[in-house]
Design a protein around this motif. Structure first.
Motif, PDB file in Angstrom:
ATOM      1  N   LEU A  27       0.857  -1.181   0.000  1.00 53.44           N
ATOM      2  CA  LEU A  27       0.000   0.000   0.000  1.00 53.44           C
ATOM      3  C   LEU A  27       0.896   1.235   0.000  1.00 53.44           C
ATOM      4  O   LEU A  27       1.605   1.473   0.973  1.00 53.44           O
ATOM      5  CB  LEU A  27      -0.906   0.011   1.241  1.00 53.44           C
ATOM      6  N   TYR A  40      -0.514  -5.580   2.877  1.00 49.12           N
ATOM      7  CA  TYR A  40      -1.814  -6.122   3.259  1.00 49.12           C
ATOM      8  C   TYR A  40      -2.138  -7.339   2.401  1.00 49.12           C
ATOM      9  O   TYR A  40      -1.552  -7.560   1.338  1.00 49.12           O
ATOM     10  CB  TYR A  40      -2.912  -5.058   3.106  1.00 49.12           C
ATOM     11  N   VAL A  53      -3.012  -6.728   7.796  1.00 51.22           N
ATOM     12  CA  VAL A  53      -2.292  -5.482   7.509  1.00 51.22           C
ATOM     13  C   VAL A  53      -1.057  -5.439   8.406  1.00 51.22           C
ATOM     14  O   VAL A  53      -1.145  -5.673   9.621  1.00 51.22           O
ATOM     15  CB  VAL A  53      -3.160  -4.234   7.784  1.00 51.22           C
ATOM     16  N   ASP A 164     -12.484  -1.566   2.025  1.00 50.10           N
ATOM     17  CA  ASP A 164     -11.388  -0.613   1.907  1.00 50.10           C
ATOM     18  C   ASP A 164     -10.629  -0.667   3.220  1.00 50.10           C
ATOM     19  O   ASP A 164     -11.126  -1.195   4.228  1.00 50.10           O
ATOM     20  CB  ASP A 164     -11.924   0.793   1.644  1.00 50.10           C
ATOM     21  N   LEU A 189      -6.411   2.690   0.966  1.00 53.65           N
ATOM     22  CA  LEU A 189      -6.101   1.729  -0.081  1.00 53.65           C
ATOM     23  C   LEU A 189      -6.590   2.251  -1.424  1.00 53.65           C
ATOM     24  O   LEU A 189      -5.897   2.198  -2.422  1.00 53.65           O
ATOM     25  CB  LEU A 189      -6.769   0.387   0.238  1.00 53.65           C
ATOM     26  N   ARG A 190      -7.808   2.788  -1.459  1.00 55.40           N
ATOM     27  CA  ARG A 190      -8.374   3.260  -2.711  1.00 55.40           C
ATOM     28  C   ARG A 190      -9.441   4.284  -2.379  1.00 55.40           C
ATOM     29  O   ARG A 190     -10.203   4.143  -1.437  1.00 55.40           O
ATOM     30  CB  ARG A 190      -8.993   2.080  -3.471  1.00 55.40           C
TER      31      ARG A 190
END
Length: 205
Positions: A27, A40, A53, A164, A189-190
């Protein structure tokens, strides 16, 4: 974007290490935490969604005792049981929650975890399927999120789901967040372009 998650054919061994056979993904971290390395892994089983994670690169900075868990080093997990967006842009009433797990102060420390709904506290997260591990230069969290965690009677995430994760980085010194004395930055993450009713909160979308 949609991606196919690997399937776990057996119940995961939750020990603070990534489940055997899963690949760790990187990440990219925010500019304010360039010294940290975050990896992750995600998978699913009939029991729920597995997430691991690991954050390394600096000793843990815990949250202040009188402040929320996300004010210190922490991981935030967002889960939507069916991955369906509400037409109004609001969170659905069931099957979607945010879980915040504080970085452990030591391997002997009690796990600190809480649930949030639409950014508001929703009580502690008490789970036997949640493990944490402490390292001299970081920590790891490992969890299996099941139907009960999401307030559902049953859930088999073999179809579509949404998730997420975010990593909260803290440091002693001036803080950018008025709620927290040590919050420094947050990496997701996004993230997608924000639309109403979001008002700039990174967790809103």
């Amino acid at each position: 974007p949609c991606e196919r998650l690997p399937r776990l054919n057996r119940e995961p061994n939750l020990d603070g290490e990534v489940e055997c056979g899963l690949s760790l993904l990187t990440l990219p971290t925010a500019a304010g935490a360039a010294e940290r390395a975050v990896q992750y892994a995600a998978a699913y089983s009939d029991a729920g969604l597995y997430l691991f994670v690991r954050v390394q690169g600096a000793p843990v900075t815990p949250h202040a005792a009188d402040q929320p868990l996300f004010c210190g080093d922490a991981v935030e997990l967002f889960v939507d049981a069916d991955g369906v967006l509400d037409p109004s842009g609001s969170y659905q009433s069931s099957g979607i929650l945010q879980f915040v797990v504080a970085a452990p102060r030591s391997n002997a420390a009690e796990i600190e975890a809480a649930k949030f709904l639409q950014g508001k506290p929703f009580g502690p997260w008490v789970s036997t399927a949640l493990k944490v591990a402490s390292f001299p230069d970081g920590y790891a969290i490992e969890a299996l999120i099941d139907a009960a965690d999401l307030g559902l009677w049953s859930w088999q995430p073999a179809g579509k789901l949404g998730f997420d994760l975010a990593v909260d980085f803290a440091a002693v010194g001036p803080a950018a967040d008025p709620i927290c004395s040590s919050a420094r930055t947050q990496t997701f993450l996004r993230i997608a372009p924000q639309e109403p009713p979001c008002a700039g909160q990174p967790w809103c979308d």
